[in-house]
Design a protein around this motif. Structure first.
Motif, mmCIF file in Angstrom:
data_model
loop_
_atom_site.group_PDB
_atom_site.id
_atom_site.type_symbol
_atom_site.label_atom_id
_atom_site.label_comp_id
_atom_site.label_asym_id
_atom_site.label_seq_id
_atom_site.Cartn_x
_atom_site.Cartn_y
_atom_site.Cartn_z
ATOM 1 N N PRO A 17 0.845 -1.200 0.000
ATOM 2 C CA PRO A 17 0.000 0.000 0.000
ATOM 3 C C PRO A 17 0.878 1.248 0.000
ATOM 4 O O PRO A 17 1.997 1.212 0.524
ATOM 5 C CB PRO A 17 -0.779 -0.119 1.312
ATOM 6 C CG PRO A 17 0.056 -0.992 2.180
ATOM 7 C CD PRO A 17 0.833 -1.900 1.284
ATOM 8 N N PRO A 18 0.410 2.350 -0.587
ATOM 9 C CA PRO A 18 1.264 3.546 -0.627
ATOM 10 C C PRO A 18 1.364 4.226 0.739
ATOM 11 O O PRO A 18 0.388 4.231 1.496
ATOM 12 C CB PRO A 18 0.547 4.444 -1.635
ATOM 13 C CG PRO A 18 -0.870 4.019 -1.595
ATOM 14 C CD PRO A 18 -0.864 2.565 -1.267
ATOM 15 N N LEU A 19 2.544 4.766 1.021
ATOM 16 C CA LEU A 19 2.786 5.452 2.290
ATOM 17 C C LEU A 19 2.504 6.936 2.071
ATOM 18 O O LEU A 19 3.389 7.686 1.643
ATOM 19 C CB LEU A 19 4.245 5.222 2.709
ATOM 20 C CG LEU A 19 4.666 5.742 4.070
ATOM 21 C CD1 LEU A 19 4.017 4.951 5.183
ATOM 22 C CD2 LEU A 19 6.180 5.692 4.210
ATOM 23 N N MET A 20 1.275 7.346 2.269
ATOM 24 C CA MET A 20 0.900 8.753 2.057
ATOM 25 C C MET A 20 -0.363 9.089 2.842
ATOM 26 O O MET A 20 -1.107 8.190 3.238
ATOM 27 C CB MET A 20 0.717 9.044 0.559
ATOM 28 C CG MET A 20 -0.301 8.166 -0.108
ATOM 29 S SD MET A 20 -0.214 8.068 -1.926
ATOM 30 C CE MET A 20 0.540 9.568 -2.407
ATOM 31 N N GLU A 21 -0.557 10.413 3.067
ATOM 32 C CA GLU A 21 -1.779 10.868 3.735
ATOM 33 C C GLU A 21 -2.938 10.614 2.779
ATOM 34 O O GLU A 21 -2.891 11.056 1.625
ATOM 35 C CB GLU A 21 -1.699 12.368 4.016
ATOM 36 C CG GLU A 21 -0.780 12.745 5.148
ATOM 37 C CD GLU A 21 -1.321 12.373 6.513
ATOM 38 O OE1 GLU A 21 -2.500 11.971 6.618
ATOM 39 O OE2 GLU A 21 -0.544 12.466 7.475
ATOM 40 N N PRO A 22 -4.002 9.930 3.218
ATOM 41 C CA PRO A 22 -5.115 9.686 2.278
ATOM 42 C C PRO A 22 -5.814 10.991 1.888
ATOM 43 O O PRO A 22 -5.954 11.885 2.728
ATOM 44 C CB PRO A 22 -6.049 8.779 3.057
ATOM 45 C CG PRO A 22 -5.448 8.536 4.379
ATOM 46 C CD PRO A 22 -4.214 9.340 4.523
ATOM 47 N N LEU A 23 -6.178 11.088 0.632
ATOM 48 C CA LEU A 23 -6.893 12.282 0.165
ATOM 49 C C LEU A 23 -8.303 12.268 0.749
ATOM 50 O O LEU A 23 -8.943 11.216 0.783
ATOM 51 C CB LEU A 23 -6.967 12.285 -1.370
ATOM 52 C CG LEU A 23 -5.658 12.543 -2.113
ATOM 53 C CD1 LEU A 23 -5.816 12.243 -3.586
ATOM 54 C CD2 LEU A 23 -5.226 13.990 -1.926
ATOM 55 N N PRO A 24 -8.792 13.429 1.197
ATOM 56 C CA PRO A 24 -10.117 13.457 1.836
ATOM 57 C C PRO A 24 -11.252 13.347 0.814
ATOM 58 O O PRO A 24 -12.023 14.267 0.607
ATOM 59 C CB PRO A 24 -10.126 14.821 2.546
ATOM 60 C CG PRO A 24 -9.187 15.653 1.752
ATOM 61 C CD PRO A 24 -8.168 14.751 1.160
ATOM 62 N N LEU A 25 -11.303 12.211 0.163
ATOM 63 C CA LEU A 25 -12.310 11.985 -0.883
ATOM 64 C C LEU A 25 -12.904 10.600 -0.727
ATOM 65 O O LEU A 25 -12.240 9.677 -0.262
ATOM 66 C CB LEU A 25 -11.664 12.041 -2.268
ATOM 67 C CG LEU A 25 -11.283 13.383 -2.868
ATOM 68 C CD1 LEU A 25 -10.524 13.160 -4.170
ATOM 69 C CD2 LEU A 25 -12.530 14.219 -3.148
ATOM 70 N N GLU A 55 4.497 13.598 6.170
ATOM 71 C CA GLU A 55 4.556 13.085 7.546
ATOM 72 C C GLU A 55 4.710 11.560 7.636
ATOM 73 O O GLU A 55 5.566 11.077 8.374
ATOM 74 C CB GLU A 55 3.311 13.530 8.305
ATOM 75 C CG GLU A 55 3.575 13.673 9.796
ATOM 76 C CD GLU A 55 2.374 14.260 10.500
ATOM 77 O OE1 GLU A 55 1.954 13.644 11.483
ATOM 78 O OE2 GLU A 55 1.858 15.299 10.052
ATOM 79 N N PRO A 56 3.913 10.775 6.878
ATOM 80 C CA PRO A 56 4.065 9.319 6.995
ATOM 81 C C PRO A 56 5.466 8.837 6.601
ATOM 82 O O PRO A 56 5.978 7.886 7.197
ATOM 83 C CB PRO A 56 3.019 8.758 6.019
ATOM 84 C CG PRO A 56 2.068 9.866 5.771
ATOM 85 C CD PRO A 56 2.836 11.126 5.929
ATOM 86 N N VAL A 57 6.080 9.517 5.619
ATOM 87 C CA VAL A 57 7.432 9.122 5.184
ATOM 88 C C VAL A 57 8.437 9.439 6.291
ATOM 89 O O VAL A 57 9.290 8.605 6.635
ATOM 90 C CB VAL A 57 7.816 9.847 3.862
ATOM 91 C CG1 VAL A 57 9.235 9.495 3.439
ATOM 92 C CG2 VAL A 57 6.836 9.484 2.751
ATOM 93 N N ALA A 58 8.319 10.640 6.871
ATOM 94 C CA ALA A 58 9.239 11.038 7.946
ATOM 95 C C ALA A 58 9.113 10.077 9.127
ATOM 96 O O ALA A 58 10.119 9.660 9.711
ATOM 97 C CB ALA A 58 8.930 12.462 8.371
#
Lengths: 232, 222
Positions: free
Chosen positions: A43-51, B110-113
């Motif tokens: 899974p991608p390591l990122m903040e989920p988009l609020p959608l 942030e998640p990467v850091a």
């Protein structure tokens, strides 16, 4: 002394059976080289988009396969099935990329019963090309894909449409079959597709405009409630 | 006659155990070596995969990692696949940082850091290069019959390995060293009934060369 008589069809006799088996083996050798792409996708390591995003996989996409017929006697035909791996990768990616992710029950359009979402993504594989070392002088196996994405509203109204390419390659390795190497190249190409989509989704101009319009709408002050509009 | 028959397999075994010759060169340029070692921090070794005509072999990266981890048990080497999976999609060929300064851009997320802090990555080592076959000559014929099977002939080929390791200091976001290794060797395969490979361990020699230099940089014991 009785003796039971069992009639055996001609083709069940050992010699005939052996002949059939040899013929089947030869015929199997003549068939296309088949690769059913299999792999694990993180899974991608990122903040989920609020959608809230829905996805609709058209049949061609969910069962995507690529067939390349042999050009000569020295070559073999290839059948590369990527459908299951495509669905697995896009489910994993979109599931972590957006706050809410659902599968649509039918194609987005007016009158279609579907979950309520902000937008529906419809991915397509428009083109797939591959090369193996027997076709080129370069000792790498390569897969190249061109995707086309449609982003629409639940009623089918288009928001954006764009294309994206993905590329995967793997070097020749000792004791690695052509099939294993093509599979690995396809997995690398799918990972590349995921990386390209995850990092580029916000940069598609039409998507950018749509996201900005949504943000502006959310920032607009809400109409005052009745009790707040009270009087003297 | 019996003695001769006994000698043939023995000769074959002796030849098979032997290996071809390899010539290797290592160039090194490093700064700010950690005098006390890297403590409980970790190191990640990654292969560069940007070029269109070659790819740094994943097994070479694994070999260098194993070389370091087996000689100094205190150094924690994170596996390449484990690292790129944990940080997907930021270390794919398309998205991987090309300069140490690009790490700052990555850490804005942030998640990467958080993941980087969790992995305690102190040094990131990028290895770029490949091993190629340079030339080959000779021929061999193999046959099979009711009495047995066998080969006759002679084959030879050369291999060249060229790799460059670039060390990034993760804390200072700076490049602190470059190690270049090149190795070449000729392999032979004579065949009198049984083919006897005399393989020059070109890639293995390059792996040892680069691994030893990285150990000198990272370890307080070397």
């Amino acid at each position: 002394m009785s003796r039971s008589m069992i009639s055996v069809p001609d083709y069940c006799r050992p010699a005939a059976l052996a002949g059939i088996l040899v013929a089947l083996a030869v015929m199997a050798g003549c068939g296309p080289t088949k690769v059913v792409v299999e792999g694990n996708f993180p899974p991608p390591l990122m903040e989920p988009l609020p959608l809230s995003l829905g996805v609709w996989y058209v049949e061609d996409f969910a069962n995507h396969e690529f067939f390349d017929e042999a050009k000569g006697r020295s070559e073999s035909s290839w059948l590369v099935q990527t459908g299951a791996a495509q669905v697995q990768m896009w489910d994993t990616l979109l599931g972590s990329m957006f706050e809410n992710f659902v599968h649509m029950k039918g194609p987005p359009g007016p009158g279609q019963m579907n979950p309520v979402v902000n937008a529906v993504l419809i991915p397509h594989v428009d083109e797939l090309q591959y090369t193996i070392p027997t076709q080129t002088n370069v000792k790498v196996y390569e897969i190249w894909m061109r995707y086309r994405f449609e982003l629409v509203k639940v009623n089918g109204e288009p928001i954006a449409e764009w294309t994206m390419s993905a590329y995967g390659k793997t070097p020749t390795a000792f004791l690695q079959s052509d099939q294993a190497a093509v599979n690995l190249a396809a997995v690398v190409a799918l990972r590349d597709a995921g990386a390209n989509f995850a990092t580029g989704f916000n940069r598609v101009p039409e998507v950018q405009q749509w996201l900005q319009a949504r943000q502006q709408q959310e920032r607009k002050p809400q109409a005052p409630r009745l009790e707040e509009v009270s009087t003297p | 006659m019996n003695r001769f028959l006994l000698r043939v397999p023995l000769m074959c075994c002796a030849l098979a155990v032997g290996s071809g010759c390899v010539t290797s060169t290592v160039d090194e340029m490093t700064f700010n070596e950690p005098a006390e070692g890297i403590g409980d921090a970790s190191v990640v070794i990654l292969g560069r995969r940007h070029a269109s005509d070659y790819e740094t072999e994943p097994d070479f990266i694994e070999c260098v990692g194993d070389h370091i981890a087996s000689r100094d048990k205190s150094i924690n080497v994170i596996g390449e696949l484990e690292f790129i999976n944990a940080l997907y999609p930021w270390f794919e060929p398309r998205t991987a940082p090309l300069r140490p300064e690009d790490i700052d851009r990555l850490l804005l997320q942030e998640p990467v850091a958080e993941k980087m802090a969790e992995l305690k990555t102190e040094y990131m080592i990028w290895i770029d290069g490949s091993t190629v076959r340079t030339d080959s000559a000779g021929s061999m014929t193999c046959g099979i019959g009711p009495g047995g099977a066998g080969c006759f002939g002679f084959g030879t080929w050369g291999n060249d390995a060229n790799y460059e390791a670039t060390i990034w200091d993760f804390t200072d976001k700076a490049e602190v060293g470059r190690i270049n290794t090149s190795a070449s060797g000729q392999s032979y395969m004579p065949a009198v009934v049984v083919p006897i490979p005399i393989i020059a361990p070109v890639q293995g020699t390059a792996c040892d060369g680069i691994g030893d230099q990285l150990l000198e940089f990272l370890s307080s014991e070397f």
